[in-house]
Write a protein that holds these residues in place. Structure first.
Motif, PDB file in Angstrom:
ATOM      1  N   PHE A  70       0.822  -1.213   0.000  1.00 53.08           N
ATOM      2  CA  PHE A  70       0.000   0.000   0.000  1.00 53.08           C
ATOM      3  C   PHE A  70       0.859   1.268   0.000  1.00 53.08           C
ATOM      4  N   SER A  71       2.057   1.173   0.563  1.00 52.71           N
ATOM      5  CA  SER A  71       2.964   2.317   0.483  1.00 52.71           C
ATOM      6  C   SER A  71       3.371   2.568  -0.970  1.00 52.71           C
ATOM      7  N   ASP A  72       3.639   1.512  -1.718  1.00 58.23           N
ATOM      8  CA  ASP A  72       3.965   1.659  -3.140  1.00 58.23           C
ATOM      9  C   ASP A  72       2.835   2.332  -3.910  1.00 58.23           C
ATOM     10  N   ARG A  73       1.599   2.117  -3.455  1.00 60.70           N
ATOM     11  CA  ARG A  73       0.432   2.613  -4.190  1.00 60.70           C
ATOM     12  C   ARG A  73      -0.151   3.904  -3.606  1.00 60.70           C
ATOM     13  N   THR A  74       0.494   4.434  -2.558  1.00 62.65           N
ATOM     14  CA  THR A  74       0.019   5.680  -1.950  1.00 62.65           C
ATOM     15  C   THR A  74       0.348   6.863  -2.861  1.00 62.65           C
ATOM     16  N   ARG A  75      -0.611   7.756  -3.038  1.00 63.69           N
ATOM     17  CA  ARG A  75      -0.399   8.958  -3.851  1.00 63.69           C
ATOM     18  C   ARG A  75      -0.950  10.169  -3.099  1.00 63.69           C
ATOM     19  N   THR A  76      -0.063  11.033  -2.579  1.00 68.68           N
ATOM     20  CA  THR A  76      -0.466  12.247  -1.875  1.00 68.68           C
ATOM     21  C   THR A  76       0.483  13.370  -2.270  1.00 68.68           C
ATOM     22  N   LYS A  77       0.170  14.577  -1.845  1.00 67.42           N
ATOM     23  CA  LYS A  77       1.067  15.700  -2.133  1.00 67.42           C
ATOM     24  C   LYS A  77       2.387  15.560  -1.378  1.00 67.42           C
ATOM     25  N   TRP A  78       2.415  14.688  -0.361  1.00 68.42           N
ATOM     26  CA  TRP A  78       3.645  14.404   0.364  1.00 68.42           C
ATOM     27  C   TRP A  78       4.301  13.114  -0.135  1.00 68.42           C
ATOM     28  N   GLY A  79       3.941  12.677  -1.318  1.00 63.08           N
ATOM     29  CA  GLY A  79       4.569  11.501  -1.901  1.00 63.08           C
ATOM     30  C   GLY A  79       4.009  10.189  -1.378  1.00 63.08           C
ATOM     31  N   ARG A  80       4.765   9.125  -1.626  1.00 62.97           N
ATOM     32  CA  ARG A  80       4.321   7.783  -1.260  1.00 62.97           C
ATOM     33  C   ARG A  80       4.725   7.377   0.157  1.00 62.97           C
ATOM     34  N   ARG A  81       5.857   7.841   0.623  1.00 64.63           N
ATOM     35  CA  ARG A  81       6.425   7.311   1.863  1.00 64.63           C
ATOM     36  C   ARG A  81       6.196   8.193   3.086  1.00 64.63           C
ATOM     37  N   HIS A  82       6.284   9.506   2.927  1.00 66.74           N
ATOM     38  CA  HIS A  82       6.281  10.392   4.077  1.00 66.74           C
ATOM     39  C   HIS A  82       4.986  10.372   4.900  1.00 66.74           C
ATOM     40  N   PRO A  83       3.801  10.251   4.296  1.00 66.28           N
ATOM     41  CA  PRO A  83       2.605  10.172   5.150  1.00 66.28           C
ATOM     42  C   PRO A  83       2.666   9.015   6.143  1.00 66.28           C
ATOM     43  N   TRP A  84       3.197   7.881   5.702  1.00 64.08           N
ATOM     44  CA  TRP A  84       3.335   6.731   6.596  1.00 64.08           C
ATOM     45  C   TRP A  84       4.331   7.033   7.709  1.00 64.08           C
ATOM     46  N   MET A  85       5.419   7.686   7.364  1.00 62.25           N
ATOM     47  CA  MET A  85       6.456   7.982   8.348  1.00 62.25           C
ATOM     48  C   MET A  85       5.939   8.913   9.433  1.00 62.25           C
ATOM     49  N   PRO A 222       5.704   6.606 -10.124  1.00 59.81           N
ATOM     50  CA  PRO A 222       5.167   5.844 -11.257  1.00 59.81           C
ATOM     51  C   PRO A 222       3.653   5.821 -11.241  1.00 59.81           C
ATOM     52  N   PRO A 223       3.033   5.772 -12.399  1.00 62.27           N
ATOM     53  CA  PRO A 223       1.567   5.723 -12.461  1.00 62.27           C
ATOM     54  C   PRO A 223       1.048   4.393 -11.911  1.00 62.27           C
ATOM     55  N   ILE A 224      -0.133   4.464 -11.336  1.00 63.26           N
ATOM     56  CA  ILE A 224      -0.776   3.270 -10.769  1.00 63.26           C
ATOM     57  C   ILE A 224      -2.118   3.057 -11.445  1.00 63.26           C
ATOM     58  N   ALA A 225      -2.272   1.898 -12.045  1.00 64.03           N
ATOM     59  CA  ALA A 225      -3.544   1.582 -12.703  1.00 64.03           C
ATOM     60  C   ALA A 225      -4.536   1.040 -11.677  1.00 64.03           C
ATOM     61  N   ARG A 226      -5.785   1.382 -11.836  1.00 57.59           N
ATOM     62  CA  ARG A 226      -6.829   0.832 -10.973  1.00 57.59           C
ATOM     63  C   ARG A 226      -6.970  -0.655 -11.286  1.00 57.59           C
ATOM     64  N   GLN A 227      -7.105  -1.459 -10.232  1.00 60.48           N
ATOM     65  CA  GLN A 227      -7.218  -2.890 -10.428  1.00 60.48           C
ATOM     66  C   GLN A 227      -8.017  -3.530  -9.298  1.00 60.48           C
ATOM     67  N   THR A 228      -8.481  -4.729  -9.544  1.00 58.75           N
ATOM     68  CA  THR A 228      -9.250  -5.450  -8.535  1.00 58.75           C
ATOM     69  C   THR A 228      -8.309  -6.014  -7.479  1.00 58.75           C
ATOM     70  N   LEU A 229      -8.903  -6.475  -6.366  1.00 58.94           N
ATOM     71  CA  LEU A 229      -8.102  -7.074  -5.304  1.00 58.94           C
ATOM     72  C   LEU A 229      -7.374  -8.308  -5.821  1.00 58.94           C
ATOM     73  N   ARG A 230      -8.043  -9.086  -6.657  1.00 64.17           N
ATOM     74  CA  ARG A 230      -7.417 -10.286  -7.207  1.00 64.17           C
ATOM     75  C   ARG A 230      -6.226  -9.920  -8.085  1.00 64.17           C
ATOM     76  N   GLU A 231      -6.375  -8.874  -8.883  1.00 69.25           N
ATOM     77  CA  GLU A 231      -5.268  -8.427  -9.726  1.00 69.25           C
ATOM     78  C   GLU A 231      -4.101  -7.902  -8.887  1.00 69.25           C
ATOM     79  N   SER A 232      -4.422  -7.262  -7.764  1.00 70.18           N
ATOM     80  CA  SER A 232      -3.377  -6.749  -6.872  1.00 70.18           C
ATOM     81  C   SER A 232      -2.561  -7.893  -6.279  1.00 70.18           C
TER      82      SER A 232
END
Length: 477
Positions: A70-85, A222-232
């Motif tokens: 989910f960190s790889d797929r996070t998209r915010t103005k603070w990037g992918r990693r910093h919100p978690w940190m 990197p862009p993230i395509a919408r996908q189903t849970l099974r595809e994830s």
């Protein structure tokens, strides 16, 4: 999507590395004191404590990859990693305080449940910080040697955090008193130890997150395509099938389990085998830090002059030989006895060189994990830093899970008594303890070295892969 091969500024490197202090504090507590606290202070059976902590590790098998994915797929103005940190700091601090303060009125089963729940909370919260944080390494630079330098800083600060907690424990919180000649058995001291650790963790996380915040605009997105849970899940399975990743996981399981056993047994070995007390623990801390600093200097240089896999393999084997030699020599009757003036200089000499070798192996292994990111990108078209470092982090937590379990079993098989007084444990028991420990150490180190030797690529392949990825990016644009 690939980060440029750039050299980071000293300020960025230092603030990023300082975040590893949080993991060092957690590691020192879990690895060095947790089994001792719940066994010798609270009075629970060592094997049971080890089993409960290992059971908590099973939860991590689901938490770590989930955080990475989910960190790889996070998209915010603070990037992918910093919100978690940022979000992880307070939960870690609260969980850490509760872990070391079980209510005294609870029964033994209730205390074991408390230990399990608090261990899960702390480890899960640490995952939410450490996995996104360490995943920044391959995003900050794609440089083959620069990644080793980054990891050297992280390991240096991680060990600084852990060793400062050891020093504060031995010298202040758990120092000998009239009521407790063996200060490690003073339950009240663990409350202050926990509070200091919680503050240290919170400061480290915030310094690291704030100190690297300006780098967010430079990180791959990197862009993230919408996908189903099974595809994830299908994507996740494809990612972790990477051969290089599997080899590093296998090598890491063995190497970090060795470290976990050593940490969990360290106070037993220092106190009951070598007779350490009082200021000796201060000298020990200085000796261990000297070894870490040697690794900080040596690992980047070895990475530039020798292939990372070969250097890691050699470091693990040398570390095992140096770390176990005092115990083999003691059982052969050729090592100085407790009280001999030459004991500490000889022992600390072995410890310094063994620590330098082991930490060098860990630094190189972590740098190799960063290189796996582009290997996977070339094969799948995806960057999965979070997933790969989640696997690496899960392996590291074997240090305080499987390692503590094995340590508890070793103590049980050796017949080591609970709440033992130094100097009263039979020599036969001490001999069984050291023989099992040293033998298991050698076996696991050899297996770890074998897997490091099987790592499938080095500098030439990495740089050729970066060139191909850059060419593909130009063509697509």
């Amino acid at each position: 999507m690939t980060a440029p091969a750039r050299r980071l500024s000293t300020g960025t490197m230092a603030s990023y590395g300082f975040g590893a202090v949080a993991y060092g504090v957690k590691d020192a507590g879990f690895g060095t004191f947790l089994l001792l606290f719940y066994n010798q202070v609270v009075g629970l059976p060592s094997a049971t404590v080890g089993l409960v902590i290992m059971m908590a590790l099973l939860i991590d098998a689901f938490v770590d990859p989930a955080v990475g994915f989910f960190s790889d797929r996070t998209r915010t103005k603070w990037g992918r990693r910093h919100p978690w940190m940022y979000a992880s700091a307070l939960p870690i601090m609260i969980g850490w305080l509760l872990l070391w303060n079980p209510p005294a009125i609870m029964s033994e089963p209730q205390t074991l449940v408390w230990l399990f729940v608090m261990a899960v909370i702390v480890r899960s919260a640490v995952s939410c910080y450490e996995v996104p944080s360490v995943a920044l390494t391959p995003e900050l630079t794609s440089g083959y040697d620069e990644r080793t330098r980054i990891m050297a800083y992280r390991y240096l600060f991680g060990w600084v955090g852990g060793l400062l907690m050891l020093l504060s424990a031995y010298q202040y919180f758990l120092a000998p008193t009239a009521a407790f000649p063996n200060g490690l058995l003073n339950r009240a001291g663990y409350g202050g130890f926990a509070l200091a650790g919680a503050i240290f963790i919170g400061v480290a996380i915030l310094v690291s997150a704030l100190g690297t915040h300006h780098e967010i605009r430079h990180l791959p997105n990197p862009p993230i395509a919408r996908q189903t849970l099974r595809e994830s899940f299908a994507e996740l399975r494809q990612t972790v099938k990477n051969r290089a990743f599997a080899i590093l996981m296998a090598a890491g399981v063995c190497a970090y389990t060795i470290q976990g056993i050593s940490y969990a047994l360290s106070n037993y070995l220092y106190t009951y085998v070598w007779g350490f007390k009082g200021p000796v623990f201060v000298y020990l801390t200085i000796a261990l830090f000297s070894g870490v600093f040697l690794a900080f200097l040596a690992a980047p240089r070895l990475g530039r002059t020798v292939s990372k896999p070969k250097a890691a393999m050699g470091a693990v084997l040398l570390g095992a030989a140096l770390n176990t030699s005092p115990y083999w020599l003691r059982m052969l009757g050729v090592f100085p006895e407790v009280g001999d003036p030459s004991l500490l200089p000889m022992l600390f000499g072995f410890f310094i060189l063994a620590t330098a070798s082991n930490v060098t192996g860990f630094i190189l292994g972590a740098s190799m994990m960063a290189d796996v990111v582009e290997d996977s990108e070339a094969k799948t078209g995806r960057r999965s830093e979070g997933v790969f470092f989640a696997g690496s982090f899960f392996v590291q937590k074997c240090t305080s899970g499987i390692g503590i379990f094995f340590a508890g079993m070793i103590l049980a098989v050796a017949g080591f008594p609970a709440k033992a007084t130094p100097g009263t444990v039979p020599v036969e028991t001490i001999d069984r303890l050291t023989l099992i420990y040293a033998g298991l150490y050698i076996v696991l180190a050899c297996v770890s070295a074998f897997f490091f030797s099987r790592f499938p690529f080095g500098r030439v392949e990495h740089e050729a892969r970066l060139a191909r990825l850059a060419t593909n990016t130009v063509r697509e644009s």
